[in-house]
Design an enzyme around this catalytic site. Structure first.
Site, short mmCIF file in Angstrom:
data_model
loop_
_atom_site.label_atom_id
_atom_site.label_comp_id
_atom_site.label_asym_id
_atom_site.label_seq_id
_atom_site.Cartn_x
_atom_site.Cartn_y
_atom_site.Cartn_z
CG HIS A 89 4.11 1.86 17.90
ND1 HIS A 89 3.08 0.96 18.07
CD2 HIS A 89 3.84 2.49 16.72
CE1 HIS A 89 2.24 1.03 17.06
NE2 HIS A 89 2.68 1.97 16.23
CB ILE A 90 9.33 6.03 17.21
CG1 ILE A 90 10.46 5.06 16.83
CG2 ILE A 90 9.27 6.24 18.71
CD1 ILE A 90 11.86 5.59 17.12
N GLY A 91 7.25 4.82 14.44
CA GLY A 91 7.19 4.90 12.97
C GLY A 91 6.78 6.27 12.46
CD GLU B 35 3.30 -1.75 20.26
OE1 GLU B 35 2.77 -0.64 20.50
OE2 GLU B 35 3.65 -2.10 19.13
N GLY C 255 0.85 -1.19 0.00
CA GLY C 255 0.00 0.00 0.00
C GLY C 255 0.89 1.24 0.00
NE ARG C 256 -2.09 5.74 2.37
CZ ARG C 256 -3.32 5.31 2.61
NH1 ARG C 256 -4.25 5.41 1.69
NH2 ARG C 256 -3.63 4.82 3.79
CB ILE C 257 3.56 2.53 4.58
CG1 ILE C 257 2.68 3.59 5.25
CG2 ILE C 257 4.91 2.42 5.31
CD1 ILE C 257 2.25 3.28 6.68
CB SER D 113 2.99 -3.55 9.95
OG SER D 113 3.32 -4.83 10.46
NE ARG D 114 -1.55 -1.05 14.71
CZ ARG D 114 -1.11 0.16 14.33
NH1 ARG D 114 0.16 0.36 14.05
NH2 ARG D 114 -1.97 1.17 14.24
#
Ligand code: DGY
Length: 328
Positions: A287-289, A269, A157-159, A239-240
């Site tokens: 989690h600093i994406g 998390e 997708g976009r990312i 992602s997750r």
């Protein structure tokens, strides 16, 4: 609505987003440094018309029942696995997210992780700070080249596409897999080849994950799939967390099934599997994406604009259940 809408916001937003919401309604901000406790969230939502939340606030049937006046729930994240969208639809509550404003920033972090794990940057930093480094040596901290290698992107997708774009500058061969094939012009522009997932695992030197979390992607990185990867390959996850079976990953690292992993997200998390914290072949980021000033500002403003649009009588631009609710 005669009186001003009441909006609960589970984080003190930056001023640009507060300015949007201030014009829209009466705001109740949770200003604590930690995430709002569940009991507090359930209590405060009781008289609210809108909720602006974060990805760690679970929006489920219980929450919706606790906030019977809610008309819109806006998460300040592109991922919306924290929201039970069908439950929102059942209560005629609009759910929104913040797509399109964090793609490059998240791709930058995936690349930062990729370079850092391949070149052992975090290990090197720790060594220098420890005072034990005794100067240049030909065989210290030998890593792996990134340029010219094969980059496998799962979820295009976009990312995922922004990650691929950066691969062009590094002369990489880019493979991708996902639920559907990208248009030919996109493949051409990014020099990316659509392949079966197994082939991607077999041939990639770096596997980077860019899928949403859903029942199909939970534990996509399983023991079985890790075993398909090259022994010299690295896994990157922005992602997750639950997309990776962390027990299987820790075991794969221990048994040298793959060379390393760089993770920005975790299965439970903020709890981190102790088998991962002990490893030097894993980089663990909190989690600093999307964590840049510019991008977090854009995300907050977009979430606020979704709420503002709704109370302005318009369909919020990022309504996830637009069709299910029959909105134009
Ligand atoms: C998202 O937006 O889904 C990220 O995980 C948080 O920025």
């Amino acid at each position: 609505m005669a009186s001003k809408p009441k909006i609960l916001v589970t984080k003190l937003l930056f001023s640009a987003a507060r300015a949007v919401l201030d014009k829209t309604g009466e705001i109740d901000y949770w200003a604590g440094p930690e995430a709002i406790p569940r009991a507090e969230l359930l209590k405060r939502v009781a008289d609210k018309d809108a909720l602006v939340c974060l990805l760690n606030d679970k929006i489920d049937a219980e929450l919706l029942a606790a906030g019977p006046q809610l008309r819109i729930v806006a998460t300040v994240s592109v991922g919306y696995d924290n929201i039970d969208v069908p439950a929102c639809t059942a209560r005629k509550v609009i759910a929104t997210n913040t797509p399109g404003v964090l793609d490059d920033t998240t791709a930058d972090l995936a690349w930062a992780l990729m370079l850092a794990i391949a070149r052992r940057l975090v290990e090197g930093d720790a060594w220098v700070r420890s005072g034990n480094w005794r100067g240049f040596s030909m065989d210290h901290l030998l890593g792996a080249d990134v340029y010219g290698k094969t980059l496998g992107i799962i979820g295009f997708g976009r990312i995922g596409r922004c990650v691929a774009k950066r691969g062009l500058g590094f002369g990489m061969r880019v493979l991708y897999s996902g639920s559907k094939r990208a248009p030919v012009d996109v493949e051409k522009e990014l020099n990316a080849e659509f392949v079966e997932q197994d082939r991607l695992f077999n041939e990639s030197d770096f596997v980077s994950l860019h899928v949403p979390l859903n029942p199909q992607t939970r534990h996509l990185i399983s023991k079985e799939n890790l075993e398909k990867m090259k022994r010299t390959a690295f896994l990157i996850n922005t992602s997750r967390g639950p997309v990776v079976d962390e027990e299987a990953l820790a075991e794969a690292l221990e048994n040298k099934i793959i060379a390393g992993a760089a993770l920005d997200v975790f299965e439970h998390e903020p709890k981190i599997n102790p088998k991962l914290t002990a490893r030097r072949d894993a980089i663990l980021a909190p989690h600093i994406g999307s964590a840049t000033v510019e991008t977090r500002t854009r995300m907050m403003v977009l979430a606020a604009q979704n709420v503002a649009a709704f109370f302005d009588g318009r369909t919020p631009p990022n309504a996830l259940n637009k069709d299910a609710l029959g909105l134009k």
